[in-house]
Motif scaffolding. Structure first.
Motif, PDB file in Angstrom:
ATOM      1  N   GLN A   1       0.849  -1.192   0.000  1.00  0.00           N
ATOM      2  CA  GLN A   1       0.000   0.000   0.000  1.00  0.00           C
ATOM      3  C   GLN A   1       0.887   1.245   0.000  1.00  0.00           C
ATOM      4  O   GLN A   1       1.756   1.391   0.846  1.00  0.00           O
TER       5      GLN A   1
ATOM      6  N   VAL B   1      -2.458   0.457  -4.413  1.00  0.00           N
ATOM      7  CA  VAL B   1      -1.927  -0.794  -3.878  1.00  0.00           C
ATOM      8  C   VAL B   1      -1.270  -1.565  -5.010  1.00  0.00           C
ATOM      9  O   VAL B   1      -1.825  -1.672  -6.103  1.00  0.00           O
TER      10      VAL B   1
ATOM     11  N   PHE C   1      -7.105   0.692  -0.404  1.00  0.00           N
ATOM     12  CA  PHE C   1      -6.672  -0.161   0.704  1.00  0.00           C
ATOM     13  C   PHE C   1      -7.014  -1.618   0.385  1.00  0.00           C
ATOM     14  O   PHE C   1      -7.986  -1.893  -0.323  1.00  0.00           O
TER      15      PHE C   1
ATOM     16  N   THR D   1      -7.942  -6.016  -3.621  1.00  0.00           N
ATOM     17  CA  THR D   1      -7.952  -4.593  -3.988  1.00  0.00           C
ATOM     18  C   THR D   1      -8.687  -4.401  -5.299  1.00  0.00           C
ATOM     19  O   THR D   1      -8.445  -3.433  -6.017  1.00  0.00           O
TER      20      THR D   1
END
Lengths: 86, 199
Positions: free
Chosen positions: A21, A43, B129, B163
């Protein structure tokens, strides 16, 4: 009165072994005094091309993404493909 | 006005602390500053409020294991992209924002199509995130304009430890969900997605 803007990678985190991240902070100052800060995030996973990332991000990725981690990520992806929506 | 510390003897009693408008009030425990006050509000830990009035959290979260402690707040943007089999889905413009409150992340994305190629859209990439690795799945709310096939609506979900949001079509007359075919999308088509998940 001078406004200046600067951006930098201010956070690199390894999450769940293979997810890297990254957070970029953009800071605006007026005559050296802090005015505002905004964040942008993304990410990275082992199957991504990281050549366009800052060197310090690439360095973290290259340390974290060992052959064992890459293999585990490929296994994870294969499992995800079989547990997708009905 | 000079900084002052006064004992309050009325009511339940206590301590009143005051400072001038350029001053900073620090509260310490065991030699560590745990809160800072100024004309912009209260900062926790190393955070110093700098505009408006509010409660400022540290730029880097200091995670608490206590279920009743709010330990993070962050707003920002992210870059959406699409996993498309044999092609790509590009935009003429997009807006993608997130807000993280504690462990909860809410994302919003609005995408205006410039071009589409390939056979099917597999996933929305680029979430800010990674979702928690707890086996959960999260529903995604979608609204679309000029995207769809007869009797079908776009659907999406976010897996654990991921993600990306998987994309498919749900047909009124067909059991199970089917491929999100690019033939349902054209230049000018728009899609909005909102989803909340835990990290």
């Amino acid at each position: 009165m001078a406004l200046t803007e600067s951006s930098s990678i201010d956070q690199i985190e390894i999450v769940a072994d293979w997810n890297i991240q990254v957070r970029q902070a953009t800071i605006i100052e007026r005559d050296g005094q802090f005015v505002s800060r905004t964040f942008h995030r993304w990410v990275l996973t082992p199957d991504m091309d990281i050549s366009g990332q800052e060197q310090k991000v690439q360095d973290i990725c290259n340390v974290a993404w060992t052959d064992e981690v890459k293999a585990a990520y490929e296994t994870f992806k294969a499992e995800q493909a079989t547990r997708n929506m009905p | 006005m000079a900084s002052t510390i006064n004992a309050v003897t009325t009511g339940g009693g206590g301590i009143a602390v005051g400072g001038d408008t350029s001053g900073v009030i620090g509260l310490q425990s065991n030699g560590t500053t745990f809160a800072t006050g100024n004309q912009y509000g209260i900062g926790l830990g190393t955070a110093v409020p700098s505009s408006g009035i509010g409660l400022a959290f540290p730029a880097t979260q200091s995670a608490s294991s206590d279920a009743n402690t709010l330990d993070d707040y962050e707003e920002g943007s992210w870059t959406p992209s699409w996993n498309v089999t044999g092609g790509s889905w590009t935009s003429s413009s997009y807006v993608a924002k997130y807000t993280k409150i504690g462990r909860q992340v809410t994302c919003n994305m609005y995408w205006v199509t410039s071009a589409i190629s390939g056979t099917k859209v597999n996933a929305l990439n680029g979430l800010p995130f990674t979702s928690a690795n707890d086996g959960a799945k999260y529903a995604v709310t979608i609204t679309a304009n000029s995207i769809g096939l007869s009797g079908a609506i776009p659907v999406s979900e976010l897996n654990a430890n991921a993600t990306t949001c998987n994309m498919q079509f749900s047909y009124q007359s067909t059991t199970g969900w089917q491929d999100f075919l690019t033939s349902a999308i054209s230049s000018g088509s728009t899609i909005s997605m909102t989803f909340t998940y835990f990290v």
